[in-house]
Motif scaffolding. Structure first.
Motif: not given
Length: 211
Positions: A61-62, A64-66, A68-69, A100
């Motif tokens: 999980m990079d 950006f994804e982190t 977003a969560h 993000a």
């Protein structure tokens, strides 16, 4: 005694976490490590943080994804995120960071003094926010207990004066950021303004006769 703010440091490389701790130790706050996006999300389930320093390029999980969560959760969506990255793919990559939900995007190597100053702004805002919330809660209890209106009015006036002082400091900071050439300056200023507007609205709601 004012409780120390917690700062979440997220990076998959131990040496980078160690460097961040060395830079931010002078702030005398609680520094919490996370070596992955998943570990960061787990920490955010139980603790409140003043600001998150989040590495972009991580396995699994990079950043950006982190982010977003984090922004999807009601509990954590308002926590400021500062992205740190060793890669630079131009404006598009930077804009993706702001999209993000980041308040700033800093490329490595960065100036330790600049990073510490940026983090300090959000720590101060978080601390004042907590103090105002505690005092507002105390005022509510006093009013609900039926204590004299003069006591409630005096405390409300003190809270309003303290918030006005914070607003003046934020206004001065916003003017400084307005003259900055950094891409994240406007985002940071807007975030501060939203936070203070929310506090002012909550305080005004405590006034006698407020709906």
């Amino acid at each position: 005694m004012v409780q120390k703010a917690k700062i979440l440091l997220v990076d998959d490389r131990p040496e980078n976490l160690l460097a961040l701790e060395a830079i931010l130790s002078a702030l005398d706050q609680t520094l919490v490590r996370a070596s992955s996006g998943e570990e960061a999300l787990k920490a955010l389930l139980t603790d409140d943080f003043a600001v998150i320093l989040l590495d972009v390029q991580m396995p699994g999980m990079d950043g950006f994804e982190t982010a977003a969560h984090i922004k999807r959760r009601e509990r954590t969506r308002d926590i400021p995120i500062i992205f740190l990255t060793a890669i630079n793919h131009g404006p598009h990559h930077t804009f993706r960071g702001y999209a993000a939900g980041a308040v700033d995007y800093i490329s490595k190597p960065f100036d330790p003094w600049v990073l510490r100053a940026k983090v300090s702004v959000f720590v101060d805002l978080y601390t004042k926010n907590c103090q105002l919330k505690e005092q507002a809660a105390l005022l509510r209890l006093q009013l609900e207990a039926g204590e004299q209106q003069a006591i409630g009015g005096a405390l409300l006036g003190e809270l309003s004066a303290r918030l006005a002082s914070v607003e003046e400091q934020a206004e001065a900071l916003t003017k400084q950021l307005a003259g900055s050439t950094e891409a994240g300056a406007a985002v940071t200023a807007a975030h501060l303004e939203r936070k203070l507007a929310s506090l002012r609205q909550a305080l005004d709601a405590l006034r006698p006769g407020a709906n």
